[in-house]
Design a protein around this motif. Structure first.
Motif, PDB file in Angstrom:
ATOM      1  N   PHE A   1     -19.848 -17.378  64.251  1.00  0.00           N
ATOM      2  CA  PHE A   1     -18.580 -18.063  64.051  1.00  0.00           C
ATOM      3  C   PHE A   1     -18.025 -18.549  65.387  1.00  0.00           C
ATOM      4  O   PHE A   1     -17.855 -17.773  66.333  1.00  0.00           O
ATOM      5  CB  PHE A   1     -17.576 -17.133  63.360  1.00  0.00           C
ATOM      6  CG  PHE A   1     -17.865 -16.940  61.898  1.00  0.00           C
ATOM      7  CD1 PHE A   1     -17.183 -17.667  60.936  1.00  0.00           C
ATOM      8  CD2 PHE A   1     -18.850 -16.057  61.480  1.00  0.00           C
ATOM      9  CE1 PHE A   1     -17.459 -17.507  59.584  1.00  0.00           C
ATOM     10  CE2 PHE A   1     -19.141 -15.888  60.127  1.00  0.00           C
ATOM     11  CZ  PHE A   1     -18.440 -16.616  59.180  1.00  0.00           C
TER      12      PHE A   1
ATOM     13  N   HIS B   1     -14.880 -20.487  67.063  1.00  0.00           N
ATOM     14  CA  HIS B   1     -13.480 -20.781  66.743  1.00  0.00           C
ATOM     15  C   HIS B   1     -12.997 -22.120  67.288  1.00  0.00           C
ATOM     16  O   HIS B   1     -13.652 -22.763  68.119  1.00  0.00           O
ATOM     17  CB  HIS B   1     -12.579 -19.636  67.223  1.00  0.00           C
ATOM     18  CG  HIS B   1     -12.572 -19.425  68.710  1.00  0.00           C
ATOM     19  ND1 HIS B   1     -11.893 -20.255  69.583  1.00  0.00           N
ATOM     20  CD2 HIS B   1     -13.135 -18.450  69.479  1.00  0.00           C
ATOM     21  CE1 HIS B   1     -12.034 -19.812  70.816  1.00  0.00           C
ATOM     22  NE2 HIS B   1     -12.786 -18.720  70.786  1.00  0.00           N
TER      23      HIS B   1
ATOM     24  N   TRP C   1      -9.799 -15.782  62.753  1.00  0.00           N
ATOM     25  CA  TRP C   1     -10.675 -15.929  61.591  1.00  0.00           C
ATOM     26  C   TRP C   1     -10.252 -15.013  60.450  1.00  0.00           C
ATOM     27  O   TRP C   1     -10.651 -15.208  59.302  1.00  0.00           O
ATOM     28  CB  TRP C   1     -12.116 -15.602  61.969  1.00  0.00           C
ATOM     29  CG  TRP C   1     -12.841 -16.659  62.731  1.00  0.00           C
ATOM     30  CD1 TRP C   1     -13.185 -16.617  64.067  1.00  0.00           C
ATOM     31  CD2 TRP C   1     -13.350 -17.900  62.240  1.00  0.00           C
ATOM     32  NE1 TRP C   1     -13.864 -17.751  64.411  1.00  0.00           N
ATOM     33  CE2 TRP C   1     -13.988 -18.563  63.308  1.00  0.00           C
ATOM     34  CE3 TRP C   1     -13.328 -18.513  60.985  1.00  0.00           C
ATOM     35  CZ2 TRP C   1     -14.595 -19.807  63.161  1.00  0.00           C
ATOM     36  CZ3 TRP C   1     -13.931 -19.765  60.838  1.00  0.00           C
ATOM     37  CH2 TRP C   1     -14.552 -20.398  61.914  1.00  0.00           C
TER      38      TRP C   1
ATOM     39  N   VAL D   1     -18.849 -12.736  65.498  1.00  0.00           N
ATOM     40  CA  VAL D   1     -17.578 -13.445  65.682  1.00  0.00           C
ATOM     41  C   VAL D   1     -17.101 -13.133  67.094  1.00  0.00           C
ATOM     42  O   VAL D   1     -16.955 -11.963  67.449  1.00  0.00           O
ATOM     43  CB  VAL D   1     -16.521 -12.977  64.660  1.00  0.00           C
ATOM     44  CG1 VAL D   1     -15.316 -13.914  64.673  1.00  0.00           C
ATOM     45  CG2 VAL D   1     -17.106 -12.874  63.267  1.00  0.00           C
TER      46      VAL D   1
ATOM     47  N   HIS E   1     -15.457 -24.258  63.644  1.00  0.00           N
ATOM     48  CA  HIS E   1     -14.212 -24.897  63.225  1.00  0.00           C
ATOM     49  C   HIS E   1     -13.649 -25.724  64.372  1.00  0.00           C
ATOM     50  O   HIS E   1     -13.472 -25.213  65.482  1.00  0.00           O
ATOM     51  CB  HIS E   1     -13.185 -23.840  62.802  1.00  0.00           C
ATOM     52  CG  HIS E   1     -11.837 -24.406  62.471  1.00  0.00           C
ATOM     53  ND1 HIS E   1     -10.665 -23.844  62.904  1.00  0.00           N
ATOM     54  CD2 HIS E   1     -11.474 -25.507  61.759  1.00  0.00           C
ATOM     55  CE1 HIS E   1      -9.646 -24.559  62.473  1.00  0.00           C
ATOM     56  NE2 HIS E   1     -10.115 -25.570  61.769  1.00  0.00           N
TER      57      HIS E   1
ATOM     58  N   THR F   1      -7.344 -26.668  58.591  1.00  0.00           N
ATOM     59  CA  THR F   1      -7.989 -25.360  58.489  1.00  0.00           C
ATOM     60  C   THR F   1      -8.304 -25.011  57.035  1.00  0.00           C
ATOM     61  O   THR F   1      -7.684 -24.135  56.434  1.00  0.00           O
ATOM     62  CB  THR F   1      -7.096 -24.268  59.112  1.00  0.00           C
ATOM     63  OG1 THR F   1      -6.570 -24.736  60.346  1.00  0.00           O
ATOM     64  CG2 THR F   1      -7.879 -22.982  59.358  1.00  0.00           C
TER      65      THR F   1
ATOM     66  N   HIS G   1     -10.561 -23.225  55.681  1.00  0.00           N
ATOM     67  CA  HIS G   1     -10.952 -21.840  55.366  1.00  0.00           C
ATOM     68  C   HIS G   1      -9.751 -20.911  55.215  1.00  0.00           C
ATOM     69  O   HIS G   1      -9.896 -19.816  54.666  1.00  0.00           O
ATOM     70  CB  HIS G   1     -11.955 -21.294  56.385  1.00  0.00           C
ATOM     71  CG  HIS G   1     -11.395 -21.021  57.749  1.00  0.00           C
ATOM     72  ND1 HIS G   1     -11.354 -21.976  58.744  1.00  0.00           N
ATOM     73  CD2 HIS G   1     -10.866 -19.894  58.287  1.00  0.00           C
ATOM     74  CE1 HIS G   1     -10.835 -21.442  59.838  1.00  0.00           C
ATOM     75  NE2 HIS G   1     -10.525 -20.186  59.589  1.00  0.00           N
TER      76      HIS G   1
END
Length: 263
Positions: free
Chosen positions: A31, A33, A42, A59, A105, A240, A242
Motif C-alpha cells: 500500500f 499512500h 489507510w 503498509v 492512492h 478517496t 476507498h
C-alpha cells in the motif's frame, strides 16, 4: 492491524505494518499512500482488502510522514521517481516481498506506476496494480486545489487531521508537499512516457467528483499502458474512493484482484 514496526530503506527509518500471512505464502499487497497520507490514514482498508484475498499486506509511511523519520529538506520534483526507484526496492527486499500487488492512492498510485515501469518489476514481480486517483501528469485543477489548501492551512480541519496522524511531522509534511506541487519546476512533471512499460494488469479507480484530477488521468492510463487496463468511475465520490465509497471501491478491487491473481 498488527504492531507498528521500523525498517530502514532509502537511508531513512520508516514505520510499517504487516497484515496477514507472510510473503512466502502469497503475493503481498503493498500500500502506497497519497501526498498527505501515512500508515494511519489507510485505517482498516488494507486488512479488509488483503483479507478478502487471503494475501498479506505491507503498509508503510514514506520518510517525513506519520511515524517515519523526519525530513527537513524540500521535496525534489522527482520525489515520486526517487521513492519508486530507490526506496521501494529496498523496502520490498527488507520485508522479503517477492511477488507484489501494488495498491497506490494519488501520489502513491503514481509511485506504483513508476515502479511497475522500472527494473524492480522485471520478471513479472508485479502481479497487478491498483491506481486509485492517479496522477500521470499535472492538471491545473490539481494545482488550484492545492493552492487553496495552502492558503487555508492553518488553522483548518486539515491542519488538525495532519497533527493527529503525522504528529511532529505534520507541519513540515504539508509544507514540503504543497511547495513541490506548486513549484514552477513541477508543472512539466509527466509519467506518460513510462506507461507503455507497465505490463501488469491495472485497475484505475477514480471518483467522478475528484477535485485533484479529471477523467483525463484515467484515459491516459487506459490508452497508453502496456498491460490490460480496467477502470471504475465512482459516482458521488471525491479523491478517496476507498473511504468515501468504501463498499463500491472494495468490491471493485477484490473482483479485479481475484481474477488477476488467478492467472
Amino acid at each position: 492491524m498488527s504492531r507498528r514496526q521500523q525498517v530502514v530503506a532509502g537511508g531513512r527509518r520508516l514505520e510499517y505494518e504487516w497484515v496477514g500471512p507472510p510473503p512466502s505464502r502469497a503475493p503481498a499487497l503493498v500500500f502506497l499512500h497519497d501526498g498527505l497520507g501515512c500508515v494511519e490514514t489507510w485505517r482498516d482498508f488494507p486488512r479488509l482488502l488483503a483479507g478478502s484475498l487471503g494475501c498479506g499486506a505491507l503498509v508503510y509511511s514514506r520518510a517525513g510522514y506519520g511515524g517515519s523519520e523526519a525530513v527537513a529538506a524540500p521535496l525534489s520534483p522527482r520525489f515520486m521517481h526517487d521513492e519508486a526507484l530507490v526506496v521501494l526496492p529496498e523496502l520490498l527486499a527488507a520485508a522479503g516481498v517477492g511477488e507484489a500487488v501494488l495498491v497506490g492512492h494519488s501520489d502513491g498510485a503514481s509511485i506504483a506506476l513508476i515502479f511497475a515501469a522500472g527494473p524492480g518489476a522485471a520478471g513479472g514481480r508485479v502481479r497487478a496494480l491498483i491506481a486509485e486517483a492517479p496522477h500521470s501528469f499535472v492538471e491545473p485543477l490539481c494545482v488550484q486545489r492545492i493552492a487553496r489548501m495552502r492558503a487555508e492551512y492553518p488553522p483548518s480541519a486539515l491542519a488538525e487531521r495532519m497533527a493527529r496522524v503525522h504528529g511532529a511531522n505534520a507541519g513540515r509534511c504539508f509544507a514540503r508537499w504543497a511547495e513541490v506541487w506548486l513549484s514552477p519546476e513541477f508543472r512539466d512533471w509527466n509519467i506518460e512516457p513510462l506507461l507503455p512499460a507497465v505490463a501488469c494488469p491495472i485497475l484505475v479507480v477514480q471518483g467522478k467528483q475528484d477535485d485533484f484530477g479529471t477523467v483525463a488521468q484515467v484515459r491516459a492510463i487506459e490508452t497508453q499502458a502496456g498491460g490490460a487496463v480496467e477502470s471504475v468511475i465512482v459516482p458521488g465520490c471525491g479523491h478517496t474512493p476507498h473511504h468515501q465509497r468504501r463498499p463500491a471501491a472494495l468490491a471493485a478491487m477484490v473482483e479485479f484482484l481475484a481474477r488477476a491473481l488467478a492467472r
